[in-house]
Write an enzyme that holds these catalytic residues in place. Structure first.
Site, PDB file in Angstrom:
ATOM      1  N   LYS A 147      -9.034 -33.187  -6.180  1.00  0.00           N
ATOM      2  CA  LYS A 147     -10.376 -32.660  -5.927  1.00  0.00           C
ATOM      3  C   LYS A 147     -11.147 -33.454  -4.881  1.00  0.00           C
ATOM      4  CE  LYS A 147     -11.331 -29.760  -9.867  1.00  0.00           C
ATOM      5  NZ  LYS A 147     -12.270 -29.306 -10.876  1.00  0.00           N
ATOM      6  N   LYS A 230      -2.374 -25.185  -8.190  1.00  0.00           N
ATOM      7  CA  LYS A 230      -2.715 -24.321  -9.326  1.00  0.00           C
ATOM      8  C   LYS A 230      -3.873 -23.366  -8.997  1.00  0.00           C
ATOM      9  CE  LYS A 230      -6.278 -26.448 -12.089  1.00  0.00           C
ATOM     10  NZ  LYS A 230      -7.110 -25.260 -12.184  1.00  0.00           N
ATOM     11  N   LYS A 233     -10.737 -21.818 -10.467  1.00  0.00           N
ATOM     12  CA  LYS A 233     -12.022 -21.130 -10.397  1.00  0.00           C
ATOM     13  C   LYS A 233     -12.783 -21.504  -9.142  1.00  0.00           C
ATOM     14  CE  LYS A 233     -13.340 -21.969 -14.801  1.00  0.00           C
ATOM     15  NZ  LYS A 233     -13.633 -23.374 -14.879  1.00  0.00           N
TER      16      LYS A 233
END
Ligand code: ATP
Ligand code: MG
Length: 363
Positions: A147, A230, A233
């Site tokens: 991230k 992956k 959202k």
């Protein structure tokens, strides 16, 4: 009357009365010590619209486990704040996440559904656990690296670094025995286990050491546009995911653009991540075996397979979408569920924090 609310019936989209106000107070209340069943905790961040990865990796399993455990399903709004959020949108997403929990088959009369920020003990315990956590443990986290990829270290938010400790607090606060999550959360559940053991070792037996439950199929649904990462959202492109409330047209469009490869065979080969991911999604939604699927699509082109896949997903999501429609404009109902859930969670959390503070010499 009660078996009307069995999750399997809900998943089939039967007729339900979600709005029976008199039943709010009937959901289970347990205490850690007196719980008749083991305790389950899990959550989703209200950071976007839930997608089929969240459903297949986590929520579908929650529904299946709901009767076997005393369950707490959290809307982890503090986690969502680790990346910037628009306050107005966040407020809506919190309610939307509850609606999706219910539409997927979580029953507020059986399980506690609550919002993390409503229970102050989460951040309170997180601080205490932070004092037992090493920088090394957090810097090693794959999700932290993913991230923050490409960001200058000086500009990386402390929240995104620290959030696995908050997640450990979420879990440990309730004497949780099991945490059903997708594969990406395995490392974080490991940290919760390590912190529980460390605390117990240093201050005496206090926390249950939780187990992660990760199902093989669906544990890691990959992004449709990039099957090396992956499905998320918070992905930049909507072509990354199928949202649980995507229209049939959206689903057909997104699946038709999903990445595959230049081979032709439609077989379960993990070395071909694009087609492997699509086949995995097909497998879970259709309920067919890998062998049956490979037989069905022998000699079939990607375009035809994708069409079949899109229709299978549309059919699989229909009961959830029908339920979701019934929950539209039911904000009062949603707020009431969150209030009740918070009240119950708070009671459990307070009990635990008292013990923790005593053990640490704060009381
Ligand atoms: P974000 O991008 O904001 O982190 P997310 O899609 O990763 O969102 P989370 O709220 O972080 O969703 O995770 C909720 C649950 O869904 C967790 O149990 C997580 O392991 C699971 N999950 C998330 N993405 C996937 C996926 N692609 N496949 C399977 N499970 C997933
Ligand atoms: Mg995530």
């Amino acid at each position: 009357m009660l078996n009307k609310h069995r999750p399997d019936e809900k998943m089939r989209g039967g007729v339900f009365d979600f709005f029976r106000r008199t039943e709010y107070t009937k959901s289970t209340m347990f205490s850690e010590k007196k719980a008749k069943k083991p305790i389950l905790f899990s959550g989703v961040q209200p950071s976007g619209t839930l997608h089929i990865g969240n459903f297949l990796g986590a929520i579908k399993n929650w529904v299946e486990l709901q009767d076997k455990y005393e369950c707490l399903f959290c809307i982890v709004d503090y986690h969502a704040l680790t990346v910037p959020q628009d306050p107005k949108i966040l407020k809506e997403k919190i309610k939307e996440t509850v609606r999706l929990y219910l539409a997927c088959g979580i029953d507020h009369r059986k399980s506690i559904i609550f919002q993390q920020s409503d229970v102050l003990e989460h951040t309170n315990l997180a601080w205490l656990l932070t004092t037992l956590t090493n920088m090394g443990e957090l810097s090693r986290m794959t999700q932290f690296k993913d991230k923050t990829q490409g960001q200058e270290s000086g500009t990386i938010g402390v929240g995104i670094f620290e959030y696995p400790v908050l997640m450990a607090a979420d879990i440990l606060l309730y004497g949780t025995n099991v945490v059903p999550v997708g594969e990406d959360q395995q490392q974080h559940v490991e940290l919760a286990r390590d912190l529980a053991k460390r605390f117990n070792h240093r201050f005496g037996e206090t926390f249950v050491v939780p187990e992660g439950i990760i199902k093989k199929d669906g544990a890691r649904i990959m992004g449709l546009d990039n099957p090396e990462k992956k499905m998320s959202k918070s992905a930049v492109s909507e072509y990354n995911y199928i949202a649980l409330d995507d229209s049939p047209e959206d689903i057909r469009r997104k699946i038709s653009r999903a990445a595959t490869d230049s081979s032709r065979d439609i077989v379960f080969d993990p070395k071909r991540p694009g087609i492997y991911n699509l086949l995995t999604i097909y497998k879970i939604f259709s309920g067919l075996t890998e062998k049956a699927i490979e037989k069905k699509f022998k000699g079939v082109g990607y375009a035809d397979f994708k069409q079949d896949l899109a229709e299978t997903i549309i059919k699989g999501l229909k009961p959830i979408q029908d339920n979701l429609r019934k929950l539209e404009k039911q904000d009062k109902h949603i707020e009431r569920i969150l209030e009740e859930g918070a009240e119950k969670a708070r009671e459990l959390a307070k009990e635990k924090m008292k013990v923790v503070k005593e053990k640490m010499g704060l009381k």
